[in-house]
Write a protein that holds these residues in place. Structure first.
Motif, PDB file in Angstrom:
ATOM      1  N   ASP A 159      29.265  39.062  45.594  1.00 57.99           N
ATOM      2  CA  ASP A 159      27.836  38.689  45.616  1.00 57.99           C
ATOM      3  C   ASP A 159      27.088  39.378  44.466  1.00 57.99           C
ATOM      4  O   ASP A 159      26.252  38.775  43.790  1.00 57.99           O
ATOM      5  CB  ASP A 159      27.187  39.139  46.935  1.00 57.99           C
ATOM      6  CG  ASP A 159      27.504  38.187  48.092  1.00 57.99           C
ATOM      7  OD1 ASP A 159      28.015  37.086  47.837  1.00 57.99           O
ATOM      8  OD2 ASP A 159      27.241  38.573  49.255  1.00 57.99           O
ATOM      9  N   LYS A 160      27.422  40.645  44.253  1.00 51.57           N
ATOM     10  CA  LYS A 160      26.731  41.397  43.184  1.00 51.57           C
ATOM     11  C   LYS A 160      27.121  40.853  41.812  1.00 51.57           C
ATOM     12  O   LYS A 160      26.295  40.752  40.905  1.00 51.57           O
ATOM     13  CB  LYS A 160      27.068  42.883  43.296  1.00 51.57           C
ATOM     14  CG  LYS A 160      26.382  43.496  44.499  1.00 51.57           C
ATOM     15  CD  LYS A 160      26.774  44.927  44.742  1.00 51.57           C
ATOM     16  CE  LYS A 160      26.093  45.376  46.032  1.00 51.57           C
ATOM     17  NZ  LYS A 160      26.577  46.627  46.553  1.00 51.57           N
ATOM     18  N   ILE A 161      28.400  40.510  41.697  1.00 48.17           N
ATOM     19  CA  ILE A 161      28.857  39.937  40.424  1.00 48.17           C
ATOM     20  C   ILE A 161      28.161  38.596  40.183  1.00 48.17           C
ATOM     21  O   ILE A 161      27.792  38.259  39.061  1.00 48.17           O
ATOM     22  CB  ILE A 161      30.394  39.802  40.418  1.00 48.17           C
ATOM     23  CG1 ILE A 161      31.014  41.203  40.379  1.00 48.17           C
ATOM     24  CG2 ILE A 161      30.883  38.963  39.243  1.00 48.17           C
ATOM     25  CD1 ILE A 161      32.475  41.257  40.717  1.00 48.17           C
ATOM     26  N   ARG A 162      27.962  37.841  41.244  1.00 49.46           N
ATOM     27  CA  ARG A 162      27.277  36.545  41.139  1.00 49.46           C
ATOM     28  C   ARG A 162      25.881  36.740  40.523  1.00 49.46           C
ATOM     29  O   ARG A 162      25.454  35.957  39.680  1.00 49.46           O
ATOM     30  CB  ARG A 162      27.183  35.924  42.532  1.00 49.46           C
ATOM     31  CG  ARG A 162      26.365  34.676  42.638  1.00 49.46           C
ATOM     32  CD  ARG A 162      27.036  33.458  42.050  1.00 49.46           C
ATOM     33  NE  ARG A 162      28.069  32.902  42.899  1.00 49.46           N
ATOM     34  CZ  ARG A 162      28.835  31.871  42.536  1.00 49.46           C
ATOM     35  NH1 ARG A 162      28.674  31.312  41.334  1.00 49.46           N
ATOM     36  NH2 ARG A 162      29.754  31.403  43.334  1.00 49.46           N
ATOM     37  N   ASP A 163      25.175  37.789  40.937  1.00 50.14           N
ATOM     38  CA  ASP A 163      23.832  38.046  40.390  1.00 50.14           C
ATOM     39  C   ASP A 163      23.874  38.189  38.871  1.00 50.14           C
ATOM     40  O   ASP A 163      23.123  37.545  38.152  1.00 50.14           O
ATOM     41  CB  ASP A 163      23.237  39.340  40.976  1.00 50.14           C
ATOM     42  CG  ASP A 163      22.897  39.188  42.450  1.00 50.14           C
ATOM     43  OD1 ASP A 163      22.818  38.036  42.922  1.00 50.14           O
ATOM     44  OD2 ASP A 163      22.704  40.230  43.117  1.00 50.14           O
ATOM     45  N   ALA A 165      26.376  37.396  36.862  1.00 46.27           N
ATOM     46  CA  ALA A 165      26.945  36.193  36.228  1.00 46.27           C
ATOM     47  C   ALA A 165      25.848  35.152  36.008  1.00 46.27           C
ATOM     48  O   ALA A 165      25.748  34.556  34.932  1.00 46.27           O
ATOM     49  CB  ALA A 165      28.056  35.622  37.104  1.00 46.27           C
ATOM     50  N   ALA A 166      25.002  34.978  37.021  1.00 46.46           N
ATOM     51  CA  ALA A 166      23.926  33.982  36.922  1.00 46.46           C
ATOM     52  C   ALA A 166      22.898  34.414  35.884  1.00 46.46           C
ATOM     53  O   ALA A 166      22.412  33.596  35.097  1.00 46.46           O
ATOM     54  CB  ALA A 166      23.271  33.788  38.280  1.00 46.46           C
ATOM     55  N   CYS A 224      29.919  30.798  36.632  1.00 45.69           N
ATOM     56  CA  CYS A 224      31.018  30.503  37.563  1.00 45.69           C
ATOM     57  C   CYS A 224      31.713  31.776  37.996  1.00 45.69           C
ATOM     58  O   CYS A 224      31.792  32.751  37.233  1.00 45.69           O
ATOM     59  CB  CYS A 224      32.084  29.655  36.866  1.00 45.69           C
ATOM     60  SG  CYS A 224      31.631  27.958  36.656  1.00 45.69           S
ATOM     61  N   ILE A 225      32.261  31.708  39.205  1.00 44.39           N
ATOM     62  CA  ILE A 225      33.101  32.802  39.698  1.00 44.39           C
ATOM     63  C   ILE A 225      34.474  32.224  40.025  1.00 44.39           C
ATOM     64  O   ILE A 225      34.580  31.252  40.770  1.00 44.39           O
ATOM     65  CB  ILE A 225      32.537  33.415  41.012  1.00 44.39           C
ATOM     66  CG1 ILE A 225      31.104  33.901  40.843  1.00 44.39           C
ATOM     67  CG2 ILE A 225      33.468  34.496  41.553  1.00 44.39           C
ATOM     68  CD1 ILE A 225      30.933  35.253  40.236  1.00 44.39           C
ATOM     69  N   VAL A 226      35.508  32.843  39.472  1.00 42.55           N
ATOM     70  CA  VAL A 226      36.875  32.488  39.843  1.00 42.55           C
ATOM     71  C   VAL A 226      37.477  33.709  40.526  1.00 42.55           C
ATOM     72  O   VAL A 226      37.566  34.784  39.927  1.00 42.55           O
ATOM     73  CB  VAL A 226      37.723  32.109  38.602  1.00 42.55           C
ATOM     74  CG1 VAL A 226      39.167  31.824  39.004  1.00 42.55           C
ATOM     75  CG2 VAL A 226      37.119  30.907  37.887  1.00 42.55           C
ATOM     76  N   VAL A 227      37.855  33.555  41.803  1.00 38.16           N
ATOM     77  CA  VAL A 227      38.488  34.672  42.526  1.00 38.16           C
ATOM     78  C   VAL A 227      39.999  34.535  42.354  1.00 38.16           C
ATOM     79  O   VAL A 227      40.572  33.475  42.623  1.00 38.16           O
ATOM     80  CB  VAL A 227      38.095  34.664  44.018  1.00 38.16           C
ATOM     81  CG1 VAL A 227      38.854  35.747  44.780  1.00 38.16           C
ATOM     82  CG2 VAL A 227      36.595  34.882  44.180  1.00 38.16           C
ATOM     83  N   VAL A 228      40.626  35.606  41.897  1.00 40.43           N
ATOM     84  CA  VAL A 228      42.069  35.587  41.635  1.00 40.43           C
ATOM     85  C   VAL A 228      42.763  36.596  42.551  1.00 40.43           C
ATOM     86  O   VAL A 228      42.447  37.788  42.517  1.00 40.43           O
ATOM     87  CB  VAL A 228      42.365  35.971  40.163  1.00 40.43           C
ATOM     88  CG1 VAL A 228      43.856  35.860  39.865  1.00 40.43           C
ATOM     89  CG2 VAL A 228      41.552  35.121  39.193  1.00 40.43           C
ATOM     90  N   ALA A 229      43.693  36.125  43.354  1.00 38.74           N
ATOM     91  CA  ALA A 229      44.502  37.053  44.166  1.00 38.74           C
ATOM     92  C   ALA A 229      45.456  37.787  43.235  1.00 38.74           C
ATOM     93  O   ALA A 229      46.037  37.170  42.334  1.00 38.74           O
ATOM     94  CB  ALA A 229      45.281  36.275  45.212  1.00 38.74           C
ATOM     95  N   GLU A 230      45.624  39.094  43.454  1.00 34.36           N
ATOM     96  CA  GLU A 230      46.442  39.884  42.516  1.00 34.36           C
ATOM     97  C   GLU A 230      47.873  39.354  42.392  1.00 34.36           C
ATOM     98  O   GLU A 230      48.522  39.564  41.383  1.00 34.36           O
ATOM     99  CB  GLU A 230      46.477  41.352  42.938  1.00 34.36           C
ATOM    100  CG  GLU A 230      47.144  41.600  44.276  1.00 34.36           C
ATOM    101  CD  GLU A 230      47.276  43.075  44.622  1.00 34.36           C
ATOM    102  OE1 GLU A 230      47.092  43.932  43.749  1.00 34.36           O
ATOM    103  OE2 GLU A 230      47.566  43.358  45.802  1.00 34.36           O
ATOM    104  N   GLY A 231      48.345  38.641  43.441  1.00 36.00           N
ATOM    105  CA  GLY A 231      49.729  38.163  43.412  1.00 36.00           C
ATOM    106  C   GLY A 231      49.875  36.747  42.907  1.00 36.00           C
ATOM    107  O   GLY A 231      50.952  36.155  43.011  1.00 36.00           O
TER     108      GLY A 231
END
Ligand code: F6P
Length: 330
Positions: A159-163, A165-166, A224-231
């Motif tokens: 959420d904080k990163i979204r702020d 990023a926007a 944009c937000i891309v969530v990446v799983a470490e694996g």
């Protein structure tokens, strides 16, 4: 339900592998339940390492006062290579015999239960397992202790990163933990409205990811937000960002790895209640004579899964969650 005992037993409890928020709540539940039924309870420090080295001492009701809300583990934890050897297990058995331990309650993930399973093939001191890992990848329970706290921590961070990023019109790649499972990425991604979620269980290629981002760009998405799983198969967030940047340069990009923040902090209400229920259930299972099983929660009911089954299978990501994430990321 077991009765208060006329013949007290000595039960030991330990935490092992990566710590998970809620471990302390589970320790508290195990200790108090054992005492409630009239048994002695011992804490083993630093996981299997402390079992081998005899770092064992008796715990009392007050030993676990004021810990239900604390992250980490008062018993400390470790990953033990020594316990995987015959000599290590033999030493651990000797130490358990020294304290007349009849039963061991193991709080951890699949590495912990694999160790317990190996031990049970050689020695006659039974274990009962309690699933504790932020990864939620264990077969035999809907949720593991620590997962709910970790996804809430990840959600708050994203959420904080979204702020930002926007504010800057940027594309962020955010890496979350989960080892080779995508549960944390999936939940935190859906909860934060991520434009894309990369998990090991789904084969979204870089080409498909770029296509998705391009469509967003054409629809005037400014960040944009891309969530990446470490694996994820494409690599961690840094690697994925590099691959994307080679072919898609519309946004300025940044990478954030949330890392071990996800392992700490005060457990959520859900994790505390789950830990309390499973801690009580583990002691009651031991007193009922169940051996080498993991206690878990399926549809709000306590269930028991033999270690051999728990370590053989993995919990799988619900495919409907993937569908939902795709629909909502347009
Ligand atoms: O299993 C829990 C976990 O936090 C994983 O998500 C992660 O891959 C791993 O442990 C990190 O382990 P360590 O703390 O030993 O670096």
């Amino acid at each position: 339900m077991p009765r208060k005992s006329a013949s007290p037993r000595n039960i030991a409890v330990f935490t092992s592998g990566g710590d998970a928020p809620g471990m302390n709540a589970a320790i508290r539940a195990v200790v108090r339940t054992a005492i409630y039924y009239g048994h002695r309870i011992f804490g083993i420090y630093r996981g299997y390492e402390g079992m081998i080295d005899g770092e064992i001492s008796e715990l009392f009701s007050t030993s676990v006062s004021n810990i239900i809300h604390r992250g980490g583990t008062i018993l400390k934890t470790a990953r033990s290579a020594r316990f995987m050897t015959e000599a290590g297990m033999a030493k651990a058995y000797e130490q358990l015999r020294r304290y007349d331990i009849d039963y061991v309650i193991a709080l951890g993930g699949d590495g912990t239960f694999r160790g317990a399973l190996d031990f049970s093939k050689r020695y006659r001191i039974p274990f009962v397992g309690v699933p504790c890992t932020i990864d939620n990848d264990l077969y035999g329970t809907d949720y593991t202790i620590g997962f709910d706290t970790a996804i809430n921590t990840a959600m708050q961070a994203i959420d904080k990163i979204r702020d930002t990023a926007a504010a800057h019109d940027r594309l962020f790649f955010v890496e979350v933990m989960g080892r080779d499972a995508g549960f944390i990425a999936m939940r935190s991604g859906i909860a934060t409205g991520a434009e894309a979620i990369l998990i090991p269980e789904d084969k979204l290629s870089i080409k498909q990811l770029i296509e998705l981002l391009r469509r967003g760009w054409q629809r005037q998405k400014t960040s944009c937000i891309v969530v990446v799983a470490e694996g994820d198969e494409e690599g961690g967030a840094f690697e994925v960002a590099e691959k994307v940047k080679k072919q898609f340069r519309q946004y300025e990009t940044r990478v954030t790895v949330i890392g071990h923040l996800q392992r700490g902090g005060s457990p959520t209400c859900n994790d505390r209640v789950l830990a309390s229920r499973l801690g009580v259930a583990a002691v009651e299972a031991a007193l009922a004579g169940k051996k080498n099983v993991m206690v878990g929660m399926r549809h709000t009911r306590i269930v028991y899964t033999p270690f051999r089954k728990a370590v053989k299978h993995h919990q799988t990501v619900n495919p409907d969650m993937l569908r939902l994430a795709n629909i909502l990321s347009i």
